[in-house]
Design a protein around this motif. Sequence first.
Motif, PDB file in Angstrom:
ATOM      1  N   ARG A 308       5.897  -3.429  22.462  1.00 48.51           N
ATOM      2  CA  ARG A 308       5.532  -1.938  22.617  1.00 48.51           C
ATOM      3  C   ARG A 308       6.685  -1.363  23.418  1.00 48.51           C
ATOM      4  NH1 ARG A 308       1.484   0.914  19.998  1.00 48.51           N
ATOM      5  NH2 ARG A 308      -0.357  -0.340  19.579  1.00 48.51           N
ATOM      6  N   ILE A 309       7.146  -2.022  24.425  1.00 51.40           N
ATOM      7  CA  ILE A 309       8.309  -1.570  25.129  1.00 51.40           C
ATOM      8  C   ILE A 309       9.588  -1.179  24.498  1.00 51.40           C
ATOM      9  CG2 ILE A 309       9.943  -2.127  27.083  1.00 51.40           C
ATOM     10  CD1 ILE A 309       7.502  -3.410  28.559  1.00 51.40           C
ATOM     11  N   VAL A 310       9.732  -2.057  23.660  1.00 55.01           N
ATOM     12  CA  VAL A 310      10.882  -2.077  22.769  1.00 55.01           C
ATOM     13  C   VAL A 310      10.909  -0.839  21.835  1.00 55.01           C
ATOM     14  CG1 VAL A 310      12.405  -2.990  20.932  1.00 55.01           C
ATOM     15  CG2 VAL A 310      11.589  -4.467  22.942  1.00 55.01           C
ATOM     16  N   SER A 311       9.642  -0.724  21.338  1.00 51.33           N
ATOM     17  CA  SER A 311       9.709   0.512  20.602  1.00 51.33           C
ATOM     18  C   SER A 311       9.083   1.852  21.223  1.00 51.33           C
ATOM     19  CB  SER A 311       8.568   0.315  19.432  1.00 51.33           C
ATOM     20  OG  SER A 311       8.537  -1.064  18.847  1.00 51.33           O
ATOM     21  N   ALA A 312       9.061   1.826  22.675  1.00 57.95           N
ATOM     22  CA  ALA A 312       8.741   3.134  23.302  1.00 57.95           C
ATOM     23  C   ALA A 312       9.960   4.312  23.210  1.00 57.95           C
ATOM     24  CB  ALA A 312       8.581   2.766  24.759  1.00 57.95           C
ATOM     25  N   PRO A 313       9.327   5.540  23.140  1.00 61.01           N
ATOM     26  CA  PRO A 313      10.292   6.482  22.723  1.00 61.01           C
ATOM     27  C   PRO A 313      11.598   6.388  23.757  1.00 61.01           C
ATOM     28  CG  PRO A 313       8.099   7.216  22.771  1.00 61.01           C
ATOM     29  CD  PRO A 313       8.161   5.908  23.151  1.00 61.01           C
ATOM     30  N   GLY A 314      11.087   6.270  25.038  1.00 62.11           N
ATOM     31  CA  GLY A 314      12.337   6.494  25.906  1.00 62.11           C
ATOM     32  C   GLY A 314      13.304   5.185  25.884  1.00 62.11           C
ATOM     33  N   ILE A 315      12.788   3.777  25.594  1.00 58.06           N
ATOM     34  CA  ILE A 315      13.654   2.973  25.132  1.00 58.06           C
ATOM     35  C   ILE A 315      14.284   3.282  23.843  1.00 58.06           C
ATOM     36  CG2 ILE A 315      13.774   0.372  24.805  1.00 58.06           C
ATOM     37  CD1 ILE A 315      12.834   1.060  27.747  1.00 58.06           C
ATOM     38  N   ASP A 316      13.790   3.557  22.844  1.00 55.80           N
ATOM     39  CA  ASP A 316      14.356   3.755  21.623  1.00 55.80           C
ATOM     40  C   ASP A 316      15.470   4.805  21.874  1.00 55.80           C
ATOM     41  OD1 ASP A 316      13.846   3.972  18.445  1.00 55.80           O
ATOM     42  OD2 ASP A 316      14.333   6.191  19.238  1.00 55.80           O
ATOM     43  N   ARG A 317      15.445   5.852  22.654  1.00 56.36           N
ATOM     44  CA  ARG A 317      16.755   6.638  23.076  1.00 56.36           C
ATOM     45  C   ARG A 317      17.824   5.790  23.671  1.00 56.36           C
ATOM     46  NH1 ARG A 317      12.368  10.342  24.076  1.00 56.36           N
ATOM     47  NH2 ARG A 317      12.318   9.933  26.443  1.00 56.36           N
ATOM     48  N   TRP A 318      17.454   5.005  24.560  1.00 55.97           N
ATOM     49  CA  TRP A 318      18.278   4.586  25.305  1.00 55.97           C
ATOM     50  C   TRP A 318      18.882   3.276  24.569  1.00 55.97           C
ATOM     51  CZ3 TRP A 318      17.802  -1.153  26.720  1.00 55.97           C
ATOM     52  CH2 TRP A 318      18.840  -1.703  27.598  1.00 55.97           C
ATOM     53  N   LEU A 319      18.411   2.705  23.433  1.00 58.98           N
ATOM     54  CA  LEU A 319      18.846   1.888  22.422  1.00 58.98           C
ATOM     55  C   LEU A 319      19.751   2.711  21.520  1.00 58.98           C
ATOM     56  CD1 LEU A 319      16.106  -0.618  21.354  1.00 58.98           C
ATOM     57  CD2 LEU A 319      17.791  -0.978  22.817  1.00 58.98           C
ATOM     58  N   SER A 320      19.504   3.742  21.274  1.00 59.10           N
ATOM     59  CA  SER A 320      20.541   4.644  20.572  1.00 59.10           C
ATOM     60  C   SER A 320      21.454   4.927  20.978  1.00 59.10           C
ATOM     61  CB  SER A 320      19.626   5.967  20.114  1.00 59.10           C
ATOM     62  OG  SER A 320      18.543   5.863  19.133  1.00 59.10           O
ATOM     63  N   THR A 321      21.602   5.258  22.489  1.00 58.16           N
ATOM     64  CA  THR A 321      22.886   5.577  23.165  1.00 58.16           C
ATOM     65  C   THR A 321      23.744   4.433  23.253  1.00 58.16           C
ATOM     66  OG1 THR A 321      21.540   7.203  24.411  1.00 58.16           O
ATOM     67  CG2 THR A 321      23.659   6.253  25.488  1.00 58.16           C
ATOM     68  N   LEU A 322      22.910   3.106  23.588  1.00 58.03           N
ATOM     69  CA  LEU A 322      24.165   1.825  23.463  1.00 58.03           C
ATOM     70  C   LEU A 322      24.520   1.608  22.280  1.00 58.03           C
ATOM     71  CD1 LEU A 322      21.577  -0.717  25.286  1.00 58.03           C
ATOM     72  CD2 LEU A 322      23.554   0.496  26.370  1.00 58.03           C
ATOM     73  N   CYS A 323      23.788   1.891  21.285  1.00 58.85           N
ATOM     74  CA  CYS A 323      24.476   1.700  19.833  1.00 58.85           C
ATOM     75  C   CYS A 323      25.812   2.619  19.547  1.00 58.85           C
ATOM     76  CB  CYS A 323      23.512   1.742  18.552  1.00 58.85           C
ATOM     77  SG  CYS A 323      22.341   0.432  18.771  1.00 58.85           S
ATOM     78  N   GLU A 324      25.621   3.925  20.123  1.00 62.27           N
ATOM     79  CA  GLU A 324      26.401   4.835  19.808  1.00 62.27           C
ATOM     80  C   GLU A 324      27.880   4.367  20.613  1.00 62.27           C
ATOM     81  OE1 GLU A 324      24.818   8.567  20.998  1.00 62.27           O
ATOM     82  OE2 GLU A 324      23.790   8.639  19.119  1.00 62.27           O
ATOM     83  N   GLU A 325      27.518   4.011  22.068  1.00 57.26           N
ATOM     84  CA  GLU A 325      28.520   3.510  22.777  1.00 57.26           C
ATOM     85  C   GLU A 325      29.327   2.299  22.199  1.00 57.26           C
ATOM     86  OE1 GLU A 325      26.944   2.965  26.634  1.00 57.26           O
ATOM     87  OE2 GLU A 325      26.535   5.024  27.047  1.00 57.26           O
ATOM     88  N   LEU A 326      28.402   1.565  21.659  1.00 58.91           N
ATOM     89  CA  LEU A 326      28.982   0.205  21.163  1.00 58.91           C
ATOM     90  C   LEU A 326      29.939   0.454  20.046  1.00 58.91           C
ATOM     91  CD1 LEU A 326      29.021  -2.877  21.003  1.00 58.91           C
ATOM     92  CD2 LEU A 326      27.183  -2.698  19.246  1.00 58.91           C
ATOM     93  N   LEU A 327      29.598   1.368  19.175  1.00 60.08           N
ATOM     94  CA  LEU A 327      30.474   1.784  18.015  1.00 60.08           C
ATOM     95  C   LEU A 327      31.725   2.530  18.338  1.00 60.08           C
ATOM     96  CD1 LEU A 327      27.664   2.692  15.526  1.00 60.08           C
ATOM     97  CD2 LEU A 327      29.048   0.340  15.390  1.00 60.08           C
ATOM     98  N   THR A 328      31.354   3.503  19.356  1.00 60.85           N
ATOM     99  CA  THR A 328      32.460   4.340  19.800  1.00 60.85           C
ATOM    100  C   THR A 328      33.509   3.472  20.589  1.00 60.85           C
ATOM    101  OG1 THR A 328      31.294   5.176  21.638  1.00 60.85           O
ATOM    102  CG2 THR A 328      31.379   6.339  19.238  1.00 60.85           C
ATOM    103  N   GLU A 329      33.225   2.727  21.643  1.00 62.78           N
ATOM    104  CA  GLU A 329      34.005   2.191  22.595  1.00 62.78           C
ATOM    105  C   GLU A 329      34.291   0.701  22.459  1.00 62.78           C
ATOM    106  OE1 GLU A 329      32.021   2.855  26.493  1.00 62.78           O
ATOM    107  OE2 GLU A 329      31.414   4.737  26.019  1.00 62.78           O
ATOM    108  N   VAL A 330      33.363   0.019  21.954  1.00 68.74           N
ATOM    109  CA  VAL A 330      33.673  -1.425  21.678  1.00 68.74           C
ATOM    110  C   VAL A 330      34.126  -1.504  20.167  1.00 68.74           C
ATOM    111  CG1 VAL A 330      32.660  -3.814  21.688  1.00 68.74           C
ATOM    112  CG2 VAL A 330      31.911  -2.046  23.282  1.00 68.74           C
TER     113      VAL A 330
END
Length: 337
Positions: A308-330
């Motif tokens: 439930r936590i992993v799929s929560a809206p707030g966590i979902d947005r955080w994971l999106s941010t992490l993935c964007e940072e991963l693709l743009t910075e790493v």
Amino acid sequence: MDAEALKAWLVTRLTSDRAQAEWAELLEAGFEALLDAPFDEVVPDEAARRAARELVCSDRLADLVRPGAKLVLPLILASAREDDAAIGRWVPNDAKRRIEALAARPGWIAPEWIHALYEQKAMEELVADTLYRSLRDFSTLVPRIVQSVMPSPLGKLAKLGGKATGGVTGRVLEEVERRLEGEIKRFLEKGTRRALDGAARFTVEHIDDPSAAQARVHLAQLVMSKSGQFHVGPLDDEAVEQIDAIAEAIARHVAASEETAAILDATADRIVARFAGQTVRQAFESCGITQRPPYEAWAASTWPAVGRIVSAPGIDRWLSTLCEELLTEVAPASPTK
């Protein structure tokens, strides 16, 4: 792969059957690392103080105590009302012996409790009634004793009046009884309090005599011999509602008190002093907690919440941010083949 596709893969991976199988191992690894960390790093002093102060505000503290009266207590009462067997069955013999030894231990009852009990108006009424009945019963014997020792000439005179109950002797006996009745009432006006004071003094002086200690043991045995139904009998729904209101009122009052912050700080100081230089594991062991945590059971019971936590809206947005940072910075910095 774009950020949304990467996030979708990550969420699927984190909530998959494979992740569920790995969760117990991850939980154990993380908690074991936590146990081996310094206590003051896991529980930072100032941060813990701030957290405690935030927790002990009127609304939050009331929220903490409210479930006890609204959920836990009613559930306990529901089970107890169906329990018609002695609660002593839950107490092993060794523990019973220890309870009885504690009950017999000297110094359990402060003298102030004894004096407070005997100072109550209800106690005075009880003793007054008991003394009156006892003295009244005894007073009926006095005229008969008087009659038995009356000089023979009076006895002969009494015979001239007919039956003893209706002649001179009878009137004498009635007069003696009447006067004794008045004397008894006058005695009780002051004698009851003197009797109670004397009883309190005697009780305090002999509170740890063998007979008094044995009385406390008998009370402990009585508690264990009675059923859950017996013990919770007075706690009806109205009483539970009152307990709920009392608990919430006390919680709000405690939270609003100026003493609360000082008590929290003093408690924090004691905790820091006690566990200084220890790991979390050593702190637990010093408190007697030595068993291995039930990681498998924890994992099984917490896994649905993890999903439930992993799929929560707030966590979902955080994971999106992490993935964007991963693709743009790493990812751009990774060497291409």
